[in-house]
Write a protein that holds these residues in place. Structure first.
Motif, PDB file in Angstrom:
ATOM      1  N   GLY A  85       0.814  -1.221   0.000  1.00 21.49           N
ATOM      2  CA  GLY A  85       0.000   0.000   0.000  1.00 21.49           C
ATOM      3  C   GLY A  85       0.839   1.259   0.000  1.00 21.49           C
ATOM      4  O   GLY A  85       0.569   2.204  -0.751  1.00 21.49           O
ATOM      5  N   PHE A  86       1.854   1.280   0.838  1.00 23.02           N
ATOM      6  CA  PHE A  86       2.720   2.452   0.892  1.00 23.02           C
ATOM      7  C   PHE A  86       3.566   2.581  -0.373  1.00 23.02           C
ATOM      8  O   PHE A  86       3.838   3.680  -0.837  1.00 23.02           O
ATOM      9  CB  PHE A  86       3.625   2.407   2.125  1.00 23.02           C
ATOM     10  CG  PHE A  86       2.946   2.842   3.379  1.00 23.02           C
ATOM     11  CD1 PHE A  86       2.652   4.163   3.608  1.00 23.02           C
ATOM     12  CD2 PHE A  86       2.591   1.913   4.342  1.00 23.02           C
ATOM     13  CE1 PHE A  86       2.021   4.577   4.764  1.00 23.02           C
ATOM     14  CE2 PHE A  86       1.962   2.301   5.509  1.00 23.02           C
ATOM     15  CZ  PHE A  86       1.672   3.645   5.718  1.00 23.02           C
ATOM     16  N   ALA A  89       1.350   4.017  -2.970  1.00 22.15           N
ATOM     17  CA  ALA A  89       1.225   5.456  -2.705  1.00 22.15           C
ATOM     18  C   ALA A  89       2.474   6.188  -3.190  1.00 22.15           C
ATOM     19  O   ALA A  89       2.380   7.289  -3.757  1.00 22.15           O
ATOM     20  CB  ALA A  89       1.001   5.706  -1.217  1.00 22.15           C
ATOM     21  N   ASN A  90       3.641   5.583  -2.994  1.00 22.77           N
ATOM     22  CA  ASN A  90       4.886   6.153  -3.511  1.00 22.77           C
ATOM     23  C   ASN A  90       4.829   6.284  -5.023  1.00 22.77           C
ATOM     24  O   ASN A  90       5.252   7.297  -5.580  1.00 22.77           O
ATOM     25  CB  ASN A  90       6.069   5.290  -3.079  1.00 22.77           C
ATOM     26  CG  ASN A  90       7.367   5.713  -3.707  1.00 22.77           C
ATOM     27  OD1 ASN A  90       7.684   5.305  -4.832  1.00 22.77           O
ATOM     28  ND2 ASN A  90       8.122   6.523  -3.001  1.00 22.77           N
ATOM     29  N   LEU A  91       4.287   5.276  -5.702  1.00 18.38           N
ATOM     30  CA  LEU A  91       4.173   5.329  -7.163  1.00 18.38           C
ATOM     31  C   LEU A  91       3.235   6.442  -7.617  1.00 18.38           C
ATOM     32  O   LEU A  91       3.535   7.165  -8.570  1.00 18.38           O
ATOM     33  CB  LEU A  91       3.679   3.991  -7.701  1.00 18.38           C
ATOM     34  CG  LEU A  91       4.727   2.913  -7.888  1.00 18.38           C
ATOM     35  CD1 LEU A  91       4.069   1.573  -8.164  1.00 18.38           C
ATOM     36  CD2 LEU A  91       5.669   3.285  -9.005  1.00 18.38           C
ATOM     37  N   VAL A  92       2.110   6.586  -6.948  1.00 22.21           N
ATOM     38  CA  VAL A  92       1.159   7.644  -7.301  1.00 22.21           C
ATOM     39  C   VAL A  92       1.791   9.015  -7.092  1.00 22.21           C
ATOM     40  O   VAL A  92       1.687   9.905  -7.948  1.00 22.21           O
ATOM     41  CB  VAL A  92      -0.141   7.494  -6.488  1.00 22.21           C
ATOM     42  CG1 VAL A  92      -1.051   8.697  -6.656  1.00 22.21           C
ATOM     43  CG2 VAL A  92      -0.869   6.224  -6.884  1.00 22.21           C
ATOM     44  N   VAL A 131      10.402   2.193 -11.703  1.00 25.09           N
ATOM     45  CA  VAL A 131      10.638   0.809 -12.136  1.00 25.09           C
ATOM     46  C   VAL A 131      10.885  -0.090 -10.930  1.00 25.09           C
ATOM     47  O   VAL A 131      10.299  -1.177 -10.809  1.00 25.09           O
ATOM     48  CB  VAL A 131      11.815   0.745 -13.131  1.00 25.09           C
ATOM     49  CG1 VAL A 131      12.247  -0.691 -13.383  1.00 25.09           C
ATOM     50  CG2 VAL A 131      11.443   1.429 -14.436  1.00 25.09           C
ATOM     51  N   LEU A 132      11.736   0.370 -10.006  1.00 23.69           N
ATOM     52  CA  LEU A 132      12.012  -0.433  -8.811  1.00 23.69           C
ATOM     53  C   LEU A 132      10.759  -0.600  -7.949  1.00 23.69           C
ATOM     54  O   LEU A 132      10.528  -1.676  -7.385  1.00 23.69           O
ATOM     55  CB  LEU A 132      13.139   0.203  -7.998  1.00 23.69           C
ATOM     56  CG  LEU A 132      14.539   0.077  -8.589  1.00 23.69           C
ATOM     57  CD1 LEU A 132      15.540   0.888  -7.776  1.00 23.69           C
ATOM     58  CD2 LEU A 132      14.961  -1.372  -8.653  1.00 23.69           C
ATOM     59  N   VAL A 137       6.366  -3.921  -5.684  1.00 24.25           N
ATOM     60  CA  VAL A 137       4.942  -4.221  -5.514  1.00 24.25           C
ATOM     61  C   VAL A 137       4.641  -5.618  -6.045  1.00 24.25           C
ATOM     62  O   VAL A 137       3.919  -6.391  -5.407  1.00 24.25           O
ATOM     63  CB  VAL A 137       4.065  -3.157  -6.206  1.00 24.25           C
ATOM     64  CG1 VAL A 137       2.615  -3.609  -6.291  1.00 24.25           C
ATOM     65  CG2 VAL A 137       4.151  -1.836  -5.486  1.00 24.25           C
ATOM     66  N   ALA A 138       5.213  -5.969  -7.182  1.00 19.66           N
ATOM     67  CA  ALA A 138       4.993  -7.305  -7.736  1.00 19.66           C
ATOM     68  C   ALA A 138       5.557  -8.379  -6.804  1.00 19.66           C
ATOM     69  O   ALA A 138       4.929  -9.431  -6.591  1.00 19.66           O
ATOM     70  CB  ALA A 138       5.649  -7.410  -9.106  1.00 19.66           C
ATOM     71  N   ARG A 139       6.708  -8.117  -6.222  1.00 22.43           N
ATOM     72  CA  ARG A 139       7.317  -9.093  -5.303  1.00 22.43           C
ATOM     73  C   ARG A 139       6.478  -9.231  -4.042  1.00 22.43           C
ATOM     74  O   ARG A 139       6.231 -10.341  -3.572  1.00 22.43           O
ATOM     75  CB  ARG A 139       8.730  -8.648  -4.955  1.00 22.43           C
ATOM     76  CG  ARG A 139       9.471  -9.685  -4.149  1.00 22.43           C
ATOM     77  CD  ARG A 139      10.856  -9.316  -3.728  1.00 22.43           C
ATOM     78  NE  ARG A 139      11.528  -8.368  -4.605  1.00 22.43           N
ATOM     79  CZ  ARG A 139      12.635  -7.727  -4.265  1.00 22.43           C
ATOM     80  NH1 ARG A 139      13.180  -7.943  -3.083  1.00 22.43           N
ATOM     81  NH2 ARG A 139      13.199  -6.891  -5.083  1.00 22.43           N
TER      82      ARG A 139
END
Length: 145
Positions: A85-86, A89-92, A131-132, A137-139
Motif C-alpha cells: 500500500g505504501f 502510494a509512492n508510485l502515485v 521501475v524499482l 509491488v509485484a514481489r
C-alpha cells in the motif's frame, strides 16, 4: 533459526537498491529545490517575470517539496515494512512529482539550461524509482497472496 513474523514470510523482501535510490533522491531533491528556487529568484530579478506566474511557480515548487517528502516517507515505510500500500502510494506520488518536474522543465515562463539539466537528472531518478517500485509491488503481492 529465526521464527517467521506473524502474517509475513520468513524471506526479507525489502529492496536495498530502492532504499538507496530513495536516500540519494532525497539528497538530490534538496539541491534541486534550492537551485530551482534560486533560479526563480534570478529570473524574477533579471527577466520580466509576470507576478502571477512568479507566485504560481513558487507555489508549485513548494507543493512539489511537500509531495516529495510524502513520497519519500511512503517509499521508505513501504519498503522497510514490506507493505504494498505504501509503495503504491509512492508510485502515485512519483507520478504527481514527475508532472511537476515536467512543468519546471518545459512549461514555466522561462526555462534556463540549468533548469533542463536539474530536471532531467530528477526525471531519471524518478524513472528508476518507478521501475524499482513496480518490481517491489509485484514481489510483495506475489509472496503475500
Amino acid at each position: 533459526m529465526a521464527m517467521p513474523r506473524p502474517g509475513r514470510s520468513a524471506i526479507v523482501l525489502s529492496s536495498v537498491p530502492f532504499q538507496l535510490l530513495l536516500y540519494l533522491t532525497a539528497i538530490y531533491f534538496i539541491f534541486y529545490f534550492l537551485s530551482t528556487l534560486s533560479m526563480i529568484i534570478y529570473k524574477s530579478r533579471v527577466l520580466s517575470y509576470p507576478d502571477d506566474r512568479l507566485a504560481c511557480d513558487v507555489g508549485l515548487l513548494l507543493l512539489m517539496a511537500a509531495l516529495e517528502a510524502l513520497r519519500l516517507f511512503c517509499g521508505v515505510k513501504g519498503n522497510l515494512k514490506e507493505t504494498e500500500g505504501f509503495v503504491v502510494a509512492n508510485l502515485v506520488l512519483t507520478g504527481t512529482t514527475v508532472l511537476l518536474s515536467v512543468y519546471f522543465l518545459a512549461w514555466q515562463s522561462y526555462v534556463l539550461r540549468a533548469d533542463v539539466i536539474a530536471n532531467s537528472v530528477l526525471l531519471v531518478a524518478y524513472g528508476m524509482g518507478g521501475v524499482l517500485a513496480f518490481i517491489i509491488v509485484a514481489r510483495f503481492t506475489s509472496v503475500y497472496s
